[in-house]
Scaffold this active site. Structure first.
Site, PDB file in Angstrom:
ATOM      1  N   ASP A  98       8.308  -2.005   8.235  1.00 56.55           N
ATOM      2  CA  ASP A  98       7.093  -2.877   8.006  1.00 56.55           C
ATOM      3  C   ASP A  98       7.109  -4.260   8.607  1.00 56.55           C
ATOM      4  O   ASP A  98       8.263  -4.828   8.250  1.00 56.55           O
ATOM      5  CB  ASP A  98       6.606  -2.989   6.728  1.00 56.55           C
ATOM      6  CG  ASP A  98       5.548  -2.142   5.970  1.00 56.55           C
ATOM      7  OD1 ASP A  98       4.552  -2.544   6.484  1.00 56.55           O
ATOM      8  OD2 ASP A  98       5.712  -1.016   5.294  1.00 56.55           O
ATOM      9  N   ASP A 194       1.570  -4.506   9.021  1.00 56.91           N
ATOM     10  CA  ASP A 194       0.580  -4.721   7.775  1.00 56.91           C
ATOM     11  C   ASP A 194      -0.411  -5.748   8.177  1.00 56.91           C
ATOM     12  O   ASP A 194      -0.507  -6.784   8.682  1.00 56.91           O
ATOM     13  CB  ASP A 194       1.327  -5.338   6.615  1.00 56.91           C
ATOM     14  CG  ASP A 194       0.953  -5.330   5.240  1.00 56.91           C
ATOM     15  OD1 ASP A 194       0.496  -4.462   4.804  1.00 56.91           O
ATOM     16  OD2 ASP A 194       0.476  -6.691   4.629  1.00 56.91           O
ATOM     17  N   GLU A 251      -2.111  -1.760  11.031  1.00 60.41           N
ATOM     18  CA  GLU A 251      -2.803  -1.474   9.799  1.00 60.41           C
ATOM     19  C   GLU A 251      -4.025  -2.080  10.163  1.00 60.41           C
ATOM     20  O   GLU A 251      -3.914  -3.503  10.253  1.00 60.41           O
ATOM     21  CB  GLU A 251      -2.238  -1.769   8.412  1.00 60.41           C
ATOM     22  CG  GLU A 251      -3.247  -1.433   7.309  1.00 60.41           C
ATOM     23  CD  GLU A 251      -2.720  -1.910   6.240  1.00 60.41           C
ATOM     24  OE1 GLU A 251      -3.061  -1.410   5.199  1.00 60.41           O
ATOM     25  OE2 GLU A 251      -2.043  -3.007   6.065  1.00 60.41           O
ATOM     26  N   HIS A 324       1.254   4.608   0.507  1.00 59.35           N
ATOM     27  CA  HIS A 324       1.499   3.548  -0.571  1.00 59.35           C
ATOM     28  C   HIS A 324       0.208   2.862  -1.421  1.00 59.35           C
ATOM     29  O   HIS A 324       0.182   2.500  -2.433  1.00 59.35           O
ATOM     30  CB  HIS A 324       2.385   2.620  -0.489  1.00 59.35           C
ATOM     31  CG  HIS A 324       2.301   1.820   0.596  1.00 59.35           C
ATOM     32  ND1 HIS A 324       2.046   1.991   1.942  1.00 59.35           N
ATOM     33  CD2 HIS A 324       1.806   0.233   0.484  1.00 59.35           C
ATOM     34  CE1 HIS A 324       1.598   0.758   2.456  1.00 59.35           C
ATOM     35  NE2 HIS A 324       1.534  -0.240   1.579  1.00 59.35           N
ATOM     36  N   ASP A 325      -0.881   2.814  -0.671  1.00 59.81           N
ATOM     37  CA  ASP A 325      -2.281   2.171  -0.919  1.00 59.81           C
ATOM     38  C   ASP A 325      -3.210   3.201  -1.413  1.00 59.81           C
ATOM     39  O   ASP A 325      -4.181   2.828  -1.851  1.00 59.81           O
ATOM     40  CB  ASP A 325      -2.709   1.260  -0.021  1.00 59.81           C
ATOM     41  CG  ASP A 325      -1.730  -0.100   0.301  1.00 59.81           C
ATOM     42  OD1 ASP A 325      -1.128  -0.406  -0.683  1.00 59.81           O
ATOM     43  OD2 ASP A 325      -2.047  -0.532   1.102  1.00 59.81           O
TER      44      ASP A 325
END
Length: 549
Positions: A98, A194, A251, A324-325
């Site tokens: 990430d 991210d 993202e 994860h979200d």
């Protein structure tokens, strides 16, 4: 294809805090990941995406970074990381990390220096104003926090412990590029970036629109896909990424297919692919993700078809249901009670036969489900907890808010990985940092590996088919049965190769009445199915069948 190795790859996301605990402290760690690499090799994935393991005070589960070049104590040491990377490569897999550079932790040395004085060279590493605008934070409340040292406000689009970096500052950008080089020189294979399309803000930071009921303005038009975003990403590519054979995925909330074509067009040299969010918002009513509505299948079909056709031969898609979200897809678009195995396999097929790079989130391959904790005290996610208190103050009942959390809360994805039917699902012999989903006795890796018809082996087969069949990677996409409210069907074509993918999204038997399609169903060969194929023109509950000419 050598330079575009990521096109044939399948990515597996590890959320390290919840994957495997090796030292009995209740928190997953790097040594725990090393112990399970053979499992991932057996599944057949090519790339591991590792969610943040950097030093962090953990306000937002590691997405608030205190030191980009250190490992969080709970996860292990840099030596553990180097060992893991070596073990990943030894198994012919790759590792991407990430990259969280829209913001840091407020405990990062840059911010500590930045807030110390208006005259420090670090002041412009962040975004300060004497008079804030009206923007609201993604995590509830205002997007500005007053700091008493200089009596000015700093911008934080997320938590107040996550101040936004000022990408207008070229010195800051160079610091970020040097940090990226530190990890790439270790041998990592790329980055998942991210909220990377938030890094360019409109220089004047205008107020956002709001209606009478809203306390804060919507700043997203001024920080999503901002005015210099393509310039910054191209510079990052030229300064760092182009020097390594890496994979990059950005993202990008709020990005359209037209935006995605610009971001992923190889000639522009920005990123390889992006994460879109549109298909993940289709079961939300106006007002945000916590306002629930049932999924209307034609909306999902139209949306995914739009992305498939828009980017074909122009850019590249990333394909995902879970991360994860996001809540667990089998609980969301499938049936996690009566047809858990069938609907998990159907959803996997629907996604993996599209064009793009598929992402599997830990536990998806065994059909892990959403969780229902009785008490707010059992939840750990800052977004969930802030939303609960905000909605309570607005007069929502506890039951209403908990229904939203059960359906959409991020902790649904963050409960520990279920390895076996022993206590805590084999994740830890300590007290887990978040409770284990109570279905671990029934749903776990050990049971999946012992059952030849399990979801795990179905995913394994899907991954191997992508390697064997060029049509999956290269073919065009055409939506079939566009208005059907129960069946998601599409056709892929590549030279003389044809595939038809049929997915029943309902718990009823559905009759296919289109004669052309029925004829093809009789003539084509079955590639994969989650039932014993009948070829009668009837799809059983959550049945999926892929046919090839």
């Amino acid at each position: 294809m050598k330079d575009n190795w990521w096109k044939k790859s399948v990515v597996y996301q590890i959320y390290p805090r919840s994957f495997m605990d090796s030292n009995e402290d209740g928190i997953g760690d790097i040594q725990g990941i090393i112990k399970k690499l053979d499992y991932l090799k057996l599944l057949g994935v090519d790339v591991i995406w590792l969610s943040p393991v950097y030093d962090s005070p953990n306000d937002d589960n590691g997405y608030d970074i205190r030191d980009y070049q250190a490992i969080m104590n709970e996860f292990g040491t840099m030596a553990d990381f180097d060992h893991m990377l070596e073990e990943v490569h030894k198994r012919d897999m790759k590792l991407i990390m990430d990259l969280v550079v829209n913001h840091t932790s407020d405990e990062h040395d840059w911010f500590v220096q930045s807030k110390s004085s208006k005259d420090t060279p670090y002041r412009d590493y962040y975004i300060w104003r004497s008079h804030p605008n009206n923007w609201g934070s993604v995590f509830s409340g205002p997007a500005w926090e007053n700091d008493t040292t200089t009596n000015e406000y700093y911008l934080h689009i997320f938590s107040k412990k996550q101040p936004d970096l000022n990408w207008e500052n070229p010195k800051l950008r160079q610091e970020v590029y040097q940090m990226m080089g530190f990890w790439l020189n270790k041998g990592i294979d790329g980055f998942r970036m991210d909220v990377i399309n938030f890094i360019s803000k409109h220089p004047e930071l205008p107020d956002g629109a709001k209606d009478e009921e809203q306390q804060y303005g919507d700043g997203s038009p001024y920080f999503m896909n901002g005015p210099r975003i393509h310039e910054f990403l191209h510079e990052m590519n030229q300064e760092v990424l182009s020097k390594y054979p890496v994979m990059t995925v950005g993202e990008m909330p709020g990005a359209s297919p037209d935006d995605a074509i610009l971001y992923t067009d190889t000639k522009r040299q920005e990123v390889n692919m992006i994460f879109t969010f549109e298909h993940m918002d289709l079961d939300s009513a106006p007002g945000g993700k916590w306002n629930l509505k049932p999924l209307y299948l034609p909306d999902l079909k139209e949306n995914l078809a739009k992305w498939q056709t828009a980017l074909h031969n122009k850019g590249w898609n990333s394909l995902y249901w879970n991360n994860h979200d996001q809540p667990r897809i089998v609980s969301r678009f499938g049936d996690d009670q009566n047809y858990r195995v069938e609907s998990a396999k159907m959803l996997a097929t629907c996604l993996h036969f599209m064009q793009g790079t598929p992402y599997i989130y830990q536990g998806e391959e065994i059909g892990m489900t959403n969780v229902k904790f009785d008490s707010l005290e059992d939840y750990r996610d800052i977004e969930t907890i802030n939303m609960y208190h905000e909605r309570k103050s607005l007069g929502y009942s506890h039951e209403e808010i908990m229904t939203s959390i059960y359906t959409k809360g991020r902790d649904n994805a963050r409960t520990p990985m279920q390895w076996d039917d022993s206590e805590n699902g084999g994740f830890t012999s300590g007290t887990p940092w978040i409770k284990v989903n109570q279905r671990y006795k029934e749903i776990n890796v050990k049971a999946a590996l012992e059952d030849p018809n399990s979801i795990f082996y179905f995913y394994q087969r899907l991954i191997s088919l992508r390697k064997e069949m060029d049509i999956i990677v290269e073919g065009s996409f055409e939506l079939l049965l566009k208005d059907n409210t129960e069946i998601f069907a599409y056709e892929r074509k590549w030279n003389d190769d044809h595939l038809i993918v049929l997915c029943n999204f309902s718990h009823s038997e559905v009759l296919i009445e289109e004669e052309v399609l029925l004829k093809k169903m009789q003539e084509y060969q079955v590639v994969i199915s989650n039932y014993e194929p009948l070829n009668t023109g009837i799809l059983r509950p959550y049945e999926t069948i892929v046919l090839r000419k």
